[in-house]
Scaffold this motif. Structure first.
Motif, mmCIF file in Angstrom:
data_model
loop_
_atom_site.group_PDB
_atom_site.id
_atom_site.type_symbol
_atom_site.label_atom_id
_atom_site.label_comp_id
_atom_site.label_asym_id
_atom_site.label_seq_id
_atom_site.Cartn_x
_atom_site.Cartn_y
_atom_site.Cartn_z
ATOM 1 N N ASP A 25 0.819 -1.207 0.000
ATOM 2 C CA ASP A 25 0.000 0.000 0.000
ATOM 3 C C ASP A 25 0.857 1.264 0.000
ATOM 4 N N GLN A 26 2.006 1.223 0.672
ATOM 5 C CA GLN A 26 2.897 2.388 0.677
ATOM 6 C C GLN A 26 3.528 2.593 -0.697
ATOM 7 N N LEU A 27 3.927 1.513 -1.338
ATOM 8 C CA LEU A 27 4.471 1.625 -2.691
ATOM 9 C C LEU A 27 3.416 2.195 -3.633
ATOM 10 N N ARG A 99 6.057 -3.102 -7.216
ATOM 11 C CA ARG A 99 4.914 -3.779 -6.599
ATOM 12 C C ARG A 99 4.662 -5.124 -7.269
ATOM 13 N N ALA A 100 4.677 -5.134 -8.595
ATOM 14 C CA ALA A 100 4.437 -6.377 -9.331
ATOM 15 C C ALA A 100 5.534 -7.401 -9.050
ATOM 16 N N GLN A 101 6.774 -6.941 -9.025
ATOM 17 C CA GLN A 101 7.894 -7.850 -8.792
ATOM 18 C C GLN A 101 7.845 -8.432 -7.380
ATOM 19 N N HIS A 102 7.502 -7.619 -6.401
ATOM 20 C CA HIS A 102 7.400 -8.125 -5.028
ATOM 21 C C HIS A 102 6.274 -9.153 -4.913
ATOM 22 N N SER A 103 5.185 -8.933 -5.638
ATOM 23 C CA SER A 103 4.096 -9.922 -5.621
ATOM 24 C C SER A 103 4.570 -11.245 -6.209
ATOM 25 N N LYS A 104 5.309 -11.159 -7.332
ATOM 26 C CA LYS A 104 5.848 -12.388 -7.940
ATOM 27 C C LYS A 104 6.826 -13.070 -6.987
ATOM 28 N N ASP A 105 7.695 -12.274 -6.359
ATOM 29 C CA ASP A 105 8.667 -12.842 -5.413
ATOM 30 C C ASP A 105 7.963 -13.526 -4.255
ATOM 31 N N GLU A 106 6.911 -12.910 -3.766
ATOM 32 C CA GLU A 106 6.172 -13.476 -2.639
ATOM 33 C C GLU A 106 5.558 -14.820 -3.021
#
Length: 123
Positions: A25-27, A99-106
């Protein structure tokens, strides 16, 4: 997403926690702020451009050197505002990508953990 690490020697960063924490949400808010800045600056910076250009042409046509100088100022202003708007767009796009990359990493991390637990049961 959290990454654990030992605190850096010399006190760099937070001594109480070595975790990197990313809040989606901060990103998103930062990306939206950069986008809104670009939009508002684009509108505000363009406010006087048409009249400045018209004045520079009128002054040039009247034989005044100030017309050429005003045209150069107009062109420099357009170039600099374009650069700033591109920078804001780049920042906004980078936050979207992050944001998209962090979602993929998660998802990858969760999948890896699940697979490793399954492997433990199989062995």
């Amino acid at each position: 997403m959290q990454l654990n690490q030992a605190p850096a020697a010399g006190g760099g960063g937070s001594a109480s926690s070595g975790d990197l924490v990313v809040h989606d949400d901060q990103l998103g808010k930062l990306g939206n702020t950069a986008y809104e800045l670009r939009q508002q600056f684009g509108t505000a910076s363009d406010f006087a451009r048409p009249s400045t250009f018209t004045a520079s042409i009128d002054l040039f046509n009247d034989g005044l050197d100030m017309g050429s100088a005003l045209t150069e100022l107009h062109d420099a202003w357009n170039s600099q505002t374009g650069t700033l708007k591109e920078a804001c767009a780049h920042i906004s796009n980078h936050f979207d990508f992050t944001r998209a990359q962090h979602s993929k990493d998660e998802v990858h991390i969760q999948t890896s953990i699940s697979v490793s637990k399954i492997d433990d049961y199989i062995k």
